[in-house]
Motif scaffolding. Structure first.
Motif, PDB file in Angstrom:
ATOM      1  N   LEU A   1     -32.917 104.038  46.737  1.00 16.87           N
ATOM      2  CA  LEU A   1     -32.651 104.526  45.386  1.00 16.87           C
ATOM      3  C   LEU A   1     -31.173 104.409  45.025  1.00 16.87           C
ATOM      4  CD1 LEU A   1     -34.800 107.799  45.519  1.00 16.87           C
ATOM      5  CD2 LEU A   1     -35.505 105.509  44.758  1.00 16.87           C
ATOM      6  N   HIS A   2     -30.911 104.152  43.753  1.00 14.75           N
ATOM      7  CA  HIS A   2     -29.535 104.175  43.266  1.00 14.75           C
ATOM      8  C   HIS A   2     -29.020 105.609  43.342  1.00 14.75           C
ATOM      9  CE1 HIS A   2     -30.419 100.118  41.857  1.00 14.75           C
ATOM     10  NE2 HIS A   2     -29.110  99.961  41.756  1.00 14.75           N
ATOM     11  N   ASP A   3     -27.867 105.767  43.932  1.00 18.74           N
ATOM     12  CA  ASP A   3     -27.381 107.074  44.371  1.00 18.74           C
ATOM     13  C   ASP A   3     -26.227 107.565  43.489  1.00 18.74           C
ATOM     14  OD1 ASP A   3     -26.581 109.319  45.781  1.00 18.74           O
ATOM     15  OD2 ASP A   3     -26.713 108.335  47.738  1.00 18.74           O
ATOM     16  N   LEU A   4     -26.510 108.591  42.706  1.00 16.06           N
ATOM     17  CA  LEU A   4     -25.486 109.190  41.842  1.00 16.06           C
ATOM     18  C   LEU A   4     -24.801 110.389  42.488  1.00 16.06           C
ATOM     19  CD1 LEU A   4     -27.267 109.074  38.357  1.00 16.06           C
ATOM     20  CD2 LEU A   4     -25.595 107.470  39.299  1.00 16.06           C
ATOM     21  N   ARG A   5     -25.191 110.729  43.702  1.00 10.34           N
ATOM     22  CA  ARG A   5     -24.561 111.850  44.375  1.00 10.34           C
ATOM     23  C   ARG A   5     -23.095 111.507  44.670  1.00 10.34           C
ATOM     24  NH1 ARG A   5     -28.952 112.280  49.132  1.00 10.34           N
ATOM     25  NH2 ARG A   5     -28.427 110.061  49.073  1.00 10.34           N
ATOM     26  N   GLY A   6     -22.209 112.409  44.319  1.00  4.81           N
ATOM     27  CA  GLY A   6     -20.793 112.176  44.541  1.00  4.81           C
ATOM     28  C   GLY A   6     -20.111 111.439  43.410  1.00  4.81           C
ATOM     29  N   LEU A   7     -20.872 111.041  42.396  1.00 12.42           N
ATOM     30  CA  LEU A   7     -20.278 110.345  41.245  1.00 12.42           C
ATOM     31  C   LEU A   7     -20.173 111.297  40.061  1.00 12.42           C
ATOM     32  CD1 LEU A   7     -22.212 106.932  41.293  1.00 12.42           C
ATOM     33  CD2 LEU A   7     -20.023 107.488  42.376  1.00 12.42           C
ATOM     34  N   GLU A   8     -19.135 111.136  39.279  1.00 13.57           N
ATOM     35  CA  GLU A   8     -19.016 111.887  38.029  1.00 13.57           C
ATOM     36  C   GLU A   8     -19.499 110.965  36.916  1.00 13.57           C
ATOM     37  OE1 GLU A   8     -15.159 113.504  37.453  1.00 13.57           O
ATOM     38  OE2 GLU A   8     -15.159 114.650  39.342  1.00 13.57           O
ATOM     39  N   ASP A   9     -20.803 110.956  36.728  1.00 16.46           N
ATOM     40  CA  ASP A   9     -21.410 110.019  35.796  1.00 16.46           C
ATOM     41  C   ASP A   9     -21.907 110.762  34.559  1.00 16.46           C
ATOM     42  OD1 ASP A   9     -23.664 108.282  34.634  1.00 16.46           O
ATOM     43  OD2 ASP A   9     -22.782 106.966  36.153  1.00 16.46           O
ATOM     44  N   PRO A  10     -21.697 110.230  33.353  1.00 20.16           N
ATOM     45  CA  PRO A  10     -22.198 110.884  32.136  1.00 20.16           C
ATOM     46  C   PRO A  10     -23.714 111.018  32.119  1.00 20.16           C
ATOM     47  CG  PRO A  10     -21.362 108.676  31.657  1.00 20.16           C
ATOM     48  CD  PRO A  10     -20.920 109.013  33.044  1.00 20.16           C
ATOM     49  N   ALA A  11     -24.408 110.273  32.983  1.00 20.93           N
ATOM     50  CA  ALA A  11     -25.864 110.411  33.075  1.00 20.93           C
ATOM     51  C   ALA A  11     -26.263 111.773  33.624  1.00 20.93           C
ATOM     52  CB  ALA A  11     -26.436 109.312  33.969  1.00 20.93           C
ATOM     53  N   LEU A  12     -25.298 112.508  34.160  1.00 21.24           N
ATOM     54  CA  LEU A  12     -25.573 113.839  34.708  1.00 21.24           C
ATOM     55  C   LEU A  12     -25.157 114.947  33.755  1.00 21.24           C
ATOM     56  CD1 LEU A  12     -24.346 113.170  38.364  1.00 21.24           C
ATOM     57  CD2 LEU A  12     -26.693 113.083  37.497  1.00 21.24           C
ATOM     58  N   ALA A  13     -24.877 114.616  32.523  1.00 24.26           N
ATOM     59  CA  ALA A  13     -24.501 115.639  31.539  1.00 24.26           C
ATOM     60  C   ALA A  13     -25.615 116.669  31.405  1.00 24.26           C
ATOM     61  CB  ALA A  13     -24.216 114.985  30.189  1.00 24.26           C
ATOM     62  N   PRO A  14     -25.306 117.961  31.461  1.00 27.93           N
ATOM     63  CA  PRO A  14     -26.349 118.992  31.426  1.00 27.93           C
ATOM     64  C   PRO A  14     -27.147 119.024  30.135  1.00 27.93           C
ATOM     65  CG  PRO A  14     -24.274 119.897  32.246  1.00 27.93           C
ATOM     66  CD  PRO A  14     -23.973 118.540  31.697  1.00 27.93           C
ATOM     67  N   ASP A  15     -26.508 118.718  29.015  1.00 31.52           N
ATOM     68  CA  ASP A  15     -27.159 118.935  27.729  1.00 31.52           C
ATOM     69  C   ASP A  15     -27.342 117.670  26.901  1.00 31.52           C
ATOM     70  OD1 ASP A  15     -27.241 121.775  28.148  1.00 31.52           O
ATOM     71  OD2 ASP A  15     -25.093 121.803  27.734  1.00 31.52           O
ATOM     72  N   SER A  16     -27.207 116.507  27.511  1.00 31.53           N
ATOM     73  CA  SER A  16     -27.389 115.266  26.770  1.00 31.53           C
ATOM     74  C   SER A  16     -28.043 114.220  27.667  1.00 31.53           C
ATOM     75  CB  SER A  16     -26.045 114.731  26.262  1.00 31.53           C
ATOM     76  OG  SER A  16     -26.213 113.445  25.687  1.00 31.53           O
ATOM     77  N   TYR A  17     -29.033 113.516  27.098  1.00 24.04           N
ATOM     78  CA  TYR A  17     -29.700 112.442  27.825  1.00 24.04           C
ATOM     79  C   TYR A  17     -29.299 111.062  27.314  1.00 24.04           C
ATOM     80  CZ  TYR A  17     -33.017 115.775  29.949  1.00 24.04           C
ATOM     81  OH  TYR A  17     -33.602 116.774  30.666  1.00 24.04           O
ATOM     82  N   GLU A  18     -28.325 111.000  26.442  1.00 22.25           N
ATOM     83  CA  GLU A  18     -27.972 109.718  25.841  1.00 22.25           C
ATOM     84  C   GLU A  18     -27.554 108.702  26.899  1.00 22.25           C
ATOM     85  OE1 GLU A  18     -24.964 107.805  22.461  1.00 22.25           O
ATOM     86  OE2 GLU A  18     -24.996 109.962  22.792  1.00 22.25           O
ATOM     87  N   ALA A  19     -26.636 109.082  27.763  1.00 19.70           N
ATOM     88  CA  ALA A  19     -26.170 108.150  28.796  1.00 19.70           C
ATOM     89  C   ALA A  19     -27.236 107.905  29.851  1.00 19.70           C
ATOM     90  CB  ALA A  19     -24.902 108.685  29.444  1.00 19.70           C
ATOM     91  N   SER A  20     -27.975 108.941  30.212  1.00 28.12           N
ATOM     92  CA  SER A  20     -28.970 108.789  31.275  1.00 28.12           C
ATOM     93  C   SER A  20     -30.138 107.914  30.833  1.00 28.12           C
ATOM     94  CB  SER A  20     -29.467 110.151  31.754  1.00 28.12           C
ATOM     95  OG  SER A  20     -29.985 110.925  30.696  1.00 28.12           O
ATOM     96  N   HIS A  21     -30.489 107.954  29.540  1.00 26.31           N
ATOM     97  CA  HIS A  21     -31.539 107.059  29.054  1.00 26.31           C
ATOM     98  C   HIS A  21     -31.106 105.604  29.171  1.00 26.31           C
ATOM     99  CE1 HIS A  21     -33.786 110.237  26.401  1.00 26.31           C
ATOM    100  NE2 HIS A  21     -34.004 110.370  27.691  1.00 26.31           N
TER     101      HIS A  21
END
Length: 237
Positions: free
Chosen positions: A146-166
């Motif tokens: 799996l692509h691993d976002l652990r340890g990254l400060e990625d906008p896909a992890l924003a608590p209240d927005s799915y724009e980047a994660s989509h």
């Protein structure tokens, strides 16, 4: 959004991962059958002659490649997230045009993730306080690269927005990714996976039945329906 090609890929091998779903969704007979998934279209064609509404139960089977379909005991819990999709059923890594199976590495993470989303639903519907929908715990194994976002400060992890994660979800899935492993934003220290195909998980077994209590502003209590034990929710972040 972090470019997909620079996100590291890690082998995830979790036994005892947990997914919590609404109990209102029953197992789907076709997926539970011992028939080879490659034969499902023929079985569906035969069944439709006597049950024209069968596709409403099965969903969009064509969204799952034949070679990635799974069958047998418990397979409904792995297949349904990919065959029952809709634009209004968006999630962190899907805009509703494809399915994703989410699970937490441990029960507490899955619990806090679902508490958050259930509370948002209850707030929108303005339901009166009380014990609400029943949920069921599904324990499964996850084995995938799996692509691993652990340890990254990625906008896909924003608590209240799915724009980047989509956007990231579409890019990863379109590029052949098996899914994502990422830190939970609802349970500090927790880890989650979002799987793009049902065969990335296996051995699903139903666990506890759970009731969530809505106090009018939040989910404040969780009850193990099997034994009646009630737990107070003291932290959901």
């Amino acid at each position: 959004m972090t470019l997909p090609e620079i996100i590291p890929v890690s082998r995830v091998n979790w036994g005892g991962a947990v997914r919590i779903i609404r109990s209102v969704f029953p197992p789907i007979d076709l997926f539970e059958d011992i028939a080879d998934p490659a034969d499902w279209p023929l079985l569906i064609s035969a069944e439709q002659k006597t049950n024209p509404r069968i596709m409403e139960t099965i969903g969009h089977l064509d969204l799952v490649p034949v070679e990635r379909r799974v069958g047998g005991a418990g397979a409904s819990y792995l297949m349904a997230p990919f065959t029952h999709i809709a634009p209004e059923r968006r999630s962190r890594f899907s805009d509703g045009t494809f399915g994703v199976l989410y699970a937490g590495r441990v029960f507490e993470t899955a619990l806090f993730e679902t508490i958050h989303h259930h509370a948002r639903f209850m707030a929108r519907t303005a339901e009166a306080p009380g014990w609400t929908s029943q949920f069921r715990e599904i324990v499964l194994s996850v084995r995938a690269d799996l692509h691993d976002l652990r340890g990254l400060e990625d906008p896909a992890l924003a608590p209240d927005s799915y724009e980047a994660s989509h956007g990231l979800g579409r890019a990863l899935r379109g590029g052949g990714s098996q899914g994502v492993v990422y830190p939970s934003v609802r349970h500090a220290g927790g880890e989650c996976v979002g799987l793009f195909y049902p065969d990335c998980a296996s051995e699903p077994v139903q666990g506890r039945h759970l009731d969530y209590h809505w106090d009018g502003t939040r989910v404040d209590l969780v009850r193990d329906a099997g034994v009646g034990t009630v737990f107070r929710v003291v932290e959901a972040t």
